[in-house]
Design an enzyme around this catalytic site. Structure first.
Site, short mmCIF file in Angstrom:
data_model
loop_
_atom_site.label_atom_id
_atom_site.label_comp_id
_atom_site.label_asym_id
_atom_site.label_seq_id
_atom_site.Cartn_x
_atom_site.Cartn_y
_atom_site.Cartn_z
N CYS A 275 -39.04 -24.53 -14.25
CA CYS A 275 -37.73 -24.35 -14.88
C CYS A 275 -37.75 -24.82 -16.33
O CYS A 275 -38.59 -25.62 -16.74
CB CYS A 275 -36.67 -25.12 -14.10
SG CYS A 275 -34.98 -24.59 -14.48
N ASP B 28 -31.27 -32.05 -5.76
CA ASP B 28 -31.64 -32.78 -6.97
C ASP B 28 -30.99 -34.16 -6.91
O ASP B 28 -30.09 -34.41 -6.11
CB ASP B 28 -31.17 -32.01 -8.20
CG ASP B 28 -31.96 -32.36 -9.46
OD1 ASP B 28 -32.75 -33.32 -9.42
OD2 ASP B 28 -31.78 -31.67 -10.47
#
Length: 212
Positions: free
Chosen positions: A9, A131
């Site tokens: 990412c 996360d």
């Protein structure tokens, strides 16, 4: 043997995209959240995304964006999968008619039941990205307590948060995620990836797959 999928990412440069693809990444993340140091304007992201080869998924990350902003971005950038990393509800996520994944920020004092409830609220998602809970959105390179992840999560689970080549083997062998997502763990500086770190991360994930 399950092959753990890998998303790199925060791609911002041509050479970083090439390094991720060469190493064997399954997905590339483009950040459309202006406060992030990895933010890309749609025009720049479009040029990068068009360089992705077939069968590499292009993911667009948004955080509490106005729906019109998401739609305008989608007219310019060839995005395959949406990632919502803010406080969006399922109705918001579904309105774009595209496959999406939803990020859940795991609180230190949370419970497994919290994640199960969260997953039930996003039954139309392609997967749930876990996360660490931080005040900021979009990830902060911090890990969380993996024991809070329920074994019976009803959606494919993408593990994120503080992963790097030194801990991803343990993460994969302990948590058995469908995929892992990394950004700062393969960077030389914020928004600048390191090709050697990317290659080492991918190699470590493949090693973990063999051990499972």
């Amino acid at each position: 043997m399950h092959r753990t999928r890998i998303k790199i990412c925060g791609i911002t440069r041509n050479e970083d995209l090439a390094a991720a693809v060469s190493a064997g990444a399954d997905a590339l993340g483009f950040v459309f959240y202006p406060p992030s140091p990895r933010f890309l304007a749609a025009e720049a992201a479009a040029l990068l995304a068009r360089q992705a080869p077939p069968f590499v998924t292009r993911v667009g990350l948004f955080v509490n964006a106005e729906p019109a902003t998401v739609r305008e971005t989608l007219t310019q950038v060839p995005i395959d999968l949406l990632q919502f990393h803010g406080d969006e509800d399922a109705h918001y996520c579904e309105q774009f008619g595209r496959p999406y994944i939803k990020a859940a920020r795991v609180r230190p004092n949370g419970t497994r039941g919290d994640l199960l409830e969260f997953a039930r609220a996003f039954q139309t998602a392609q997967g749930l990205l876990l996360d660490a809970w931080v005040d900021a959105y979009g990830g902060a390179g911090q890990s969380f307590d993996w024991s809070l992840i329920p074994e019976n999560l009803p959606l494919p689970m993408i593990l994120s948060g503080g992963l790097h080549a030194g801990n991803v083997v343990e993460a994969v062998t302990r948590v058995h995620p469908w995929a892992v997502d990394v950004s700062s763990g393969v960077e030389a500086a914020k928004g600048v990836k390191d090709a050697e770190k990317i290659a080492a991360f991918v190699a470590a994930v493949r090693m973990a797959d063999v051990r499972q």
